[in-house]
Design a protein around this motif. Structure first.
Motif, PDB file in Angstrom:
ATOM      1  N   PRO A   1       0.930  -1.301  -0.132  1.00  0.00           N
ATOM      2  CA  PRO A   1       0.095   0.043  -0.016  1.00  0.00           C
ATOM      3  C   PRO A   1       0.979   1.446   0.039  1.00  0.00           C
ATOM      4  CG  PRO A   1       0.014  -1.200   2.084  1.00  0.00           C
ATOM      5  CD  PRO A   1       0.592  -1.939   1.174  1.00  0.00           C
ATOM      6  N   ALA A   2       0.383   2.273  -0.724  1.00  0.00           N
ATOM      7  CA  ALA A   2       1.104   3.563  -0.808  1.00  0.00           C
ATOM      8  C   ALA A   2       0.411   4.440   0.378  1.00  0.00           C
ATOM      9  CB  ALA A   2       0.905   4.258  -2.078  1.00  0.00           C
ATOM     10  N   SER A   3       1.516   5.436   1.092  1.00  0.00           N
ATOM     11  CA  SER A   3       1.078   6.199   1.879  1.00  0.00           C
ATOM     12  C   SER A   3       0.890   7.783   1.299  1.00  0.00           C
ATOM     13  CB  SER A   3       1.496   6.334   3.228  1.00  0.00           C
ATOM     14  OG  SER A   3       2.759   6.627   2.775  1.00  0.00           O
ATOM     15  N   VAL A   4      -0.261   8.474   1.779  1.00  0.00           N
ATOM     16  CA  VAL A   4      -0.605   9.597   1.214  1.00  0.00           C
ATOM     17  C   VAL A   4      -0.642  10.613   2.430  1.00  0.00           C
ATOM     18  CG1 VAL A   4      -2.060  11.084   0.176  1.00  0.00           C
ATOM     19  CG2 VAL A   4      -2.177   8.789  -0.440  1.00  0.00           C
ATOM     20  N   LYS A   5       0.368  11.385   2.462  1.00  0.00           N
ATOM     21  CA  LYS A   5       0.073  12.588   3.602  1.00  0.00           C
ATOM     22  C   LYS A   5      -0.892  13.455   3.086  1.00  0.00           C
ATOM     23  CE  LYS A   5       3.810  13.031   6.857  1.00  0.00           C
ATOM     24  NZ  LYS A   5       5.093  13.479   7.240  1.00  0.00           N
ATOM     25  N   ALA A   6      -1.996  13.527   3.372  1.00  0.00           N
ATOM     26  CA  ALA A   6      -3.003  14.170   3.128  1.00  0.00           C
ATOM     27  C   ALA A   6      -3.198  15.603   3.904  1.00  0.00           C
ATOM     28  CB  ALA A   6      -4.373  13.683   3.551  1.00  0.00           C
ATOM     29  N   VAL A   7      -2.555  15.574   5.123  1.00  0.00           N
ATOM     30  CA  VAL A   7      -2.449  16.855   5.855  1.00  0.00           C
ATOM     31  C   VAL A   7      -0.936  16.779   6.612  1.00  0.00           C
ATOM     32  CG1 VAL A   7      -3.269  18.010   7.885  1.00  0.00           C
ATOM     33  CG2 VAL A   7      -4.807  17.603   6.009  1.00  0.00           C
ATOM     34  N   SER A   8      -0.244  17.709   6.520  1.00  0.00           N
ATOM     35  CA  SER A   8       0.953  17.435   7.429  1.00  0.00           C
ATOM     36  C   SER A   8       1.316  18.725   7.990  1.00  0.00           C
ATOM     37  CB  SER A   8       2.131  17.011   6.649  1.00  0.00           C
ATOM     38  OG  SER A   8       2.251  17.833   5.720  1.00  0.00           O
ATOM     39  N   GLY A   9       1.543  18.829   9.403  1.00  0.00           N
ATOM     40  CA  GLY A   9       2.034  19.899  10.265  1.00  0.00           C
ATOM     41  C   GLY A   9       1.220  21.001  10.223  1.00  0.00           C
TER      42      GLY A   9
ATOM     43  N   PHE B   1       1.130  10.859  -3.927  1.00  0.00           N
ATOM     44  CA  PHE B   1       1.922   9.518  -3.578  1.00  0.00           C
ATOM     45  C   PHE B   1       3.118  10.024  -3.542  1.00  0.00           C
ATOM     46  CE2 PHE B   1      -2.207   8.060  -5.208  1.00  0.00           C
ATOM     47  CZ  PHE B   1      -2.399   7.261  -4.094  1.00  0.00           C
ATOM     48  N   ASN B   2       3.773  10.629  -4.667  1.00  0.00           N
ATOM     49  CA  ASN B   2       5.167  11.096  -4.505  1.00  0.00           C
ATOM     50  C   ASN B   2       5.348  12.691  -4.678  1.00  0.00           C
ATOM     51  OD1 ASN B   2       4.360  10.905  -6.905  1.00  0.00           O
ATOM     52  ND2 ASN B   2       6.190   9.663  -7.905  1.00  0.00           N
ATOM     53  N   PRO B   3       5.240  13.308  -3.521  1.00  0.00           N
ATOM     54  CA  PRO B   3       5.304  14.555  -3.605  1.00  0.00           C
ATOM     55  C   PRO B   3       6.617  14.900  -3.814  1.00  0.00           C
ATOM     56  CG  PRO B   3       5.141  14.057  -1.469  1.00  0.00           C
ATOM     57  CD  PRO B   3       4.939  12.811  -2.214  1.00  0.00           C
ATOM     58  N   PRO B   4       6.965  16.174  -4.519  1.00  0.00           N
ATOM     59  CA  PRO B   4       8.400  16.451  -4.919  1.00  0.00           C
ATOM     60  C   PRO B   4       9.159  16.733  -3.544  1.00  0.00           C
ATOM     61  CG  PRO B   4       6.925  18.527  -5.254  1.00  0.00           C
ATOM     62  CD  PRO B   4       6.100  17.306  -5.034  1.00  0.00           C
ATOM     63  N   SER B   5      10.505  16.699  -3.830  1.00  0.00           N
ATOM     64  CA  SER B   5      11.353  16.856  -2.678  1.00  0.00           C
ATOM     65  C   SER B   5      11.660  18.244  -2.370  1.00  0.00           C
ATOM     66  CB  SER B   5      12.914  16.169  -2.974  1.00  0.00           C
ATOM     67  OG  SER B   5      13.373  17.014  -3.881  1.00  0.00           O
ATOM     68  N   GLY B   6      11.898  18.682  -1.254  1.00  0.00           N
ATOM     69  CA  GLY B   6      11.911  20.069  -0.739  1.00  0.00           C
ATOM     70  C   GLY B   6      10.645  20.674  -0.691  1.00  0.00           C
ATOM     71  N   CYS B   7      10.440  21.895  -1.230  1.00  0.00           N
ATOM     72  CA  CYS B   7       9.121  22.818  -1.325  1.00  0.00           C
ATOM     73  C   CYS B   7       8.296  21.960  -2.017  1.00  0.00           C
ATOM     74  CB  CYS B   7       9.484  24.212  -1.540  1.00  0.00           C
ATOM     75  SG  CYS B   7       7.965  25.027  -1.795  1.00  0.00           S
TER      76      CYS B   7
END
Ligand SMILES: Nc1ncnc2c1ncn2[C@@H]1O[C@H](COP(=O)(O)OP(=O)(O)OP(=O)(O)O)[C@@H](O)[C@H]1O
Ligand SMILES: Nc1ncnc2c1ncn2[C@@H]1O[C@H](COP(=O)(O)OP(=O)(O)OP(=O)(O)O)[C@@H](O)[C@H]1O
Ligand SMILES: [Mg+2]
Ligand SMILES: [Mg+2]
Lengths: 335, 334, 332
Positions: A25-33, A280-286
């Motif tokens: 399963p892939a994980s999605v960070k729907a909301v962070s911090g 699913f694969n957000p860009p690195s950094g900003c």
């Protein structure tokens, strides 16, 4: 400063999404911090594109879903870690109105039953008292007593949204989370519902968390604005600071992309390239760097922290601590 | 879209004006319906139909369904008032009139309009009393399996996880065994009797109700009003039975109606195999079985119970189809 | 206008047969669109914007009755055309883009196949030509890596991408007129800006006529040259965009603009009371009269006349000038 009615500290929610039969399963960070404080009777507007995690945040704030991590305080009490009984006690303090007025009312329940239901399950009032309170709330939102026994399909979108508001307010919550409450409504009806919300806020002392993607509406309603992109807050601050001089390039793009109902308006239009990246694969950094017009080397490597710059918090390496150019210096849009 | 057409309620400012107008018109203070108040300045249209009237109008369009409904009603009434209409007791044996043919064939008499069977019992009376048993089995199987199906289906949809897996796998096992074999198995374990027939057929038909309820409940669970109810503090039990269940009933009603006829057939099959109702109970399937050796000598003894089963089942199915068309808004004309 | 317009509609009405009698969804609409012109149709939900344009395309269900004094496209009388001839025109010279990009594409076929199909039926191109033209079209609407996208299925595309594909399909046969029915309502503002940019560029550079149906006054202000305002199936006003926003002549247009939060000054918006009339409460006189601030007894009983072009063709007894109702001195 008065004590906040609601305070969120680093709220984060991650979903596991099954991907096929054999793959992990892939994980999605729907909301962070996400952090914010909401003062009594204030309105915090949450803006962002589809998929930026606005509804997920709303679900955590209304305790439908416990947050993955982080803390949520209501009237100073931590409800994220609390047991079911405590959460139940605070349930009446936070209520919610949904986007779709056609889907958020039970089609087989009369209006009266729908408005009385929160009282029935949360209080021990007699049925006569429940009815009295429901009728009073119906009058407040502009419904008539004879609507009590009707079913939702007999009402227009705007009226259904009034019913949903009455139902949410009948427990006299201190906080009302509104998830796109007027997006499905026509202009003229939208104005009626917005007016109702303004009036109720004054007469019932509620604070609003107002989720929307319509900047015109947000500017009209909000005291504070939080702009979300891919689950993160990229800019947060007082409404005027943000609307008059947005600092984050995404906020600026959002504002310049919002059409203004004034053919004479001249302004600079920032047309963003591309679309929201896959969660699913957000860009690195900003997270904004692939679309950002100001992108630098650092943006690809490091996530910018939410820092105080020019009277608001902004998460951008490129944002300066000086008043930026205002997007209201307009140029021809599509001339 | 249709909603906009039938929208006749109005928002406060306008509404208030109209209420005032109503007060002026009607000294008793009763508030008139909007349509009447506004009638003077508004073009006339026929009033909106209530949900029930709308359903009936849609149902009535299907002639077969209406015919089916009539037949089912007639059989049900006959079953209820059997002692009043049946010319004889169902088990009374007229030893002098064994295998009398029906009135319309040679040798028949009005005393036994549909003839008598091998031991001289009046077939008409047995068929009328048999309706009690067949319909009774059908309806009770339906009621029990719908009730159990609702509980299991809702539990499976709401609890998910282990409960869901266990319930659905058991249902899979039940569907994997041919229905008649399973029914025979159950009856063999419990012993042949009318009550055990009901139990056996209920077990056989349980999976379809569980699946329907679960699927409908899952669809409803993803809708916003369920989340809205959760935010309002509604607990799981109330959510299951008060909020979600009423919205799952339409497909269930259709399936339940059709399920009655299936249960009648299944019970008749068990009766035919001698595993259902025991003689001399006038059950249609058993009547068929008892007389199969006379199929050449006295064909009416076999044909009439068979016809009774056929007519009942066809009527119920016609009615069920009409019910489905009428309850499904997608199949309805505006 | 000197040259004959591309699309010319006079007194178009559409009524639907419902179980409660006929329902007039479109009532006396006039519209002219020339090549290279962008006309917007605005109005609330249910005001008959889509139905009017579907009537032009001949895409209404059989329960609809369409009547018009004139319904001409590019010199053809659309009402007199045989279905065969109409099919030849629709899709080639007259294209339509719908609101829901996700459900307007067939999920079973690749993007390349669906674009190719239009090219095959209308232009009769062979396989290789179709491929070249498809890639060209996808590039034109701003889809990166068009060669790879040809093999994509609709579910692999985002909403904005699907809408671009829809536009590419609409453009496939170089239409003279495109009808875009709320092409950006389902999209985010940043994507909406991209799509509107694209449509306006096409209209300006290729000289296609564009009818843009929307309920977003902001979109109208930024794109359209001329605006039609619909209310309850009637066309209540038509003006040049700048004039409409500066000096609306119909009270409904004025109220609609005043109700926009971005144009409001105070906390309380000047909202329009009540709701759009339905089948059961359709007024006898002016349809807007129950909600109109300026309504008189006459408005409630007598259907209003159409004003002249100097008053935005407003369908009103007392059209506004500078926000003030003008009593008619002589009967027009
Ligand atoms: N229950 C869930 N399981 C898995 N992923 C989810 C779930 N809920 C939301 N997501 C994902 O989390 C992200 C944020 O979703 P969310 O619904 O909060 O966005 P949103 O800002 O409300 O968007 P919209 O404006 O379209 O309503 C999306 O990528 C979505 O796919
Ligand atoms: N097939 C139909 N049968 C009966 N009435 C219909 C039918 N199609 C549309 N209508 C009615 O015609 C009216 C106009 O519908 P239309 O779809 O044109 O509205 P619209 O202006 O496009 O609204 P929206 O902004 O919601 O798209 C509505 O009241 C609708 O209920
Ligand atoms: Mg959302
Ligand atoms: Mg439409």
């Amino acid at each position: 400063m008065t004590a906040p009615v609601m305070e969120a500290v680093e709220l984060t929610q991650t979903y596991e999404v099954a991907r096929g039969f054999l793959s992990a399963p892939a994980s999605v960070k729907a909301v962070s911090g996400i952090s914010f404080r909401l003062a009594p009777r204030a309105t915090l507007a949450v803006v962002g594109e589809s998929g930026s995690g606005k509804s997920t945040l709303a679900r955590m704030l209304t305790m439908i879903e416990p947050p993955g991590s982080g803390a949520l305080f209501i009237n100073g009490a931590d409800v994220a870690e609390a047991d079911a009984a405590t959460r139940r006690r605070y349930r009446g303090e936070v209520q919610m109105v949904f986007q779709n007025p056609y889907g958020s009312l039970n089609p087989r329940q009369t209006i009266g039953a729908a408005i009385e239901e929160p009282l029935l399950v949360n209080t021990s009032l007699s049925s006569a008292e429940r009815r009295r309170q429901a009728l009073e709330m119906m009058t407040r939102v502009g419904l008539r007593a004879e609507h009590h026994a009707r079913y939702p399909h007999m009402f227009s979108g705007g009226q259904r949204q009034r019913i949903a508001i009455a139902r949410a307010l009948v427990l006299r919550p201190k906080i009302l989370v509104l998830d796109e409450p007027v997006s499905a409504l026509d202009v003229s009806v939208r104005a009626q519902v917005l007016n109702l919300l303004v009036e109720l806020q004054e007469s019932l002392d509620v604070a609003y968390v107002f989720v929307s993607h319509d900047l015109g509406v947000v500017r009209h309603m909000a005291d504070d604005v939080m702009v979300m992109y891919l689950g993160r807050a990229v800019e947060r601050g007082p409404r005027d600071a943000i609307f008059d001089a947005p600092k984050h390039p995404y906020t600026r793009a959002l504002m310049s992309a919002t059409p203004i109902a004034d053919p004479g308006a001249r302004r600079e239009r920032i047309v963003l390239e591309g679309e929201l990246p896959s969660p699913f694969n957000p860009p690195s950094g900003c997270p904004f760097n692939p679309r950002c017009p100001l992108v630098m080397e650092r943006c690809r490597a490091e996530m910018p922290p939410l820092e105080r710059k020019g009277g608001r918090l902004v998460a951008c390496w490129a944002a300066q601590d000086t008043p930026g150019p205002t997007p209201m210096q307009r140029q021809p849009a599509f001339a | 879209m249709a909603e906009r057409l039938i929208d006749n309620a109005t928002t406060p400012t306008l509404a208030d004006e109209r209420v005032n107008a109503a007060d002026a018109v009607d000294p008793s203070g009763a508030v008139l319906p909007l349509e009447e108040i506004a009638a003077s300045s508004v073009e006339a249209v026929p009033a909106e139909r209530s949900a029930l009237a709308g359903f009936w109008a849609a149902f009535r369009e299907n002639r077969g369904a209406v015919a089916g409904l009539m037949v089912v009603l007639a059989i049900a009434i006959l079953a209820v008032i059997a002692p009043l209409v049946a010319p004889h007791a169902p088990t009374e044996q007229f030893r002098d009139f064994v295998q009398t043919p029906p009135v319309w064939s040679e040798g028949g008499s009005w005393r036994f309009p549909l003839g008598t069977d091998a031991v001289g019992r009046d077939i008409l009376s047995r068929l009328i009393y048999g309706a009690r048993i067949s319909l009774g089995i059908g309806v009770s199987v339906m009621l029990v399996s719908v009730a159990v199906g609702i509980v299991l289906g809702l539990a499976s949809a709401f609890l998910r996880g282990l409960a869901d897996t266990v319930i659905m796998r058991v249902m899979d096992v039940i569907t994997a065994i041919p229905s008649l074999v399973l029914a025979i198995l159950v009856v063999a374990v419990l012993g042949p009797s009318l009550v055990n027939t009901i139990v056996a057929v209920t077990v056989v038909y349980l999976p379809r109700y569980v699946r329907i309820v679960r699927a409908a409940a899952l669809a409803e669970l993803s809708k916003e009003y369920v989340v809205a109810a959760r935010v309002a503090g509604v607990g799981t039990l109330r959510l299951m039975f008060v909020t979600v269940l009423p919205n799952c009933l339409a497909p269930l009603i259709v399936q339940a109606a059709l399920g009655v006829s299936d249960a009648i057939l299944e019970a008749a099959a068990l009766g035919f195999l001698g595993l259902g109702a025991q003689p001399p109970t006038p059950e249609w399937g058993a009547m068929l079985a008892d007389s199969r050796e006379f199929i050449r000598a006295a064909p009416w003894i076999v044909t009439l119970p068979g016809l009774a089963i056929l007519i009942t089942v066809v009527a119920i199915n016609l009615m069920g189809d009409g019910l489905r068309d009428a309850l499904d808004p997608k199949l309805r004309r505006s | 206008m000197a040259d004959t317009p591309l699309l010319s509609i006079r007194n178009l009405s559409v009524s639907f047969a419902t179980s409660r009698g006929p329902f007039r969804a479109v009532d006396g609409v006039d519209l002219d669109v020339s090549s290279g012109e962008l006309v917007a149709i605005v109005g609330e939900s249910g005001s008959g914007k889509s139905v009017a344009m579907l009537a032009v395309m001949g895409l209404l269900p059989w329960t609809a009755t369409v009547t018009a004094d004139r319904l001409a496209f590019d010199g053809h009388d659309m009402l007199a055309l045989s279905p065969r001839e109409r099919r030849r025109i629709i899709g080639r010279d007259l294209a339509m883009i719908f609101q829901e990009p996700m459900s307007s594409l067939n999920p079973c076929f690749t993007v390349g196949f669906q674009i190719g199909e239009a090219l095959k039926t209308h232009l009769g191109l062979d396989r290789a030509e179709r491929r070249v033209r498809s890639i060209e079209l996808l590039r034109e609407v701003g889809i990166p890596e068009p060669e790879r996208r040809l093999k994509a299925f609709p579910h692999q595309l985002s909403g904005g991408m699907s809408q671009r594909v829809m536009i590419a399909m609409a453009l496939a046969c170089r239409p003279k007129l495109i009808i875009a029915d709320e092409p950006t309502t389902a999209l985010d503002v940043t994507i909406q800006a991209q799509i509107l940019d694209l449509l306006v560029r096409l209209q300006r550079d290729n000289g296609v006529g564009l009818v843009l149906i929307t309920h977003d006054m902001g979109v109208v202000a930024e794109t359209a040259q001329r605006v039609c305002v619909h209310y309850a199936g009637q066309q209540v006003e038509m003006q040049e965009t700048a004039g409409l926003f500066r000096d609306p002549h119909h009270p409904y247009t004025a109220a609609l603009l005043a109700a926009l939060p971005e144009r409001a000054s105070g906390r309380i918006l000047p909202s329009i009371p009540g709701v759009v009339p339905g089948l059961a409460d359709r007024p006898k006189g002016c349809l807007f009269s129950p909600r109109c601030r300026f309504a008189t007894e006459r408005c409630r009983t007598v259907p209003p006349p159409r004003s002249g072009p100097e008053l935005g063709l407003a369908l009103c007894h007392t059209p506004l000038v500078g926000g003030v109702p003008q009593r008619r001195t002589q009967a027009a």
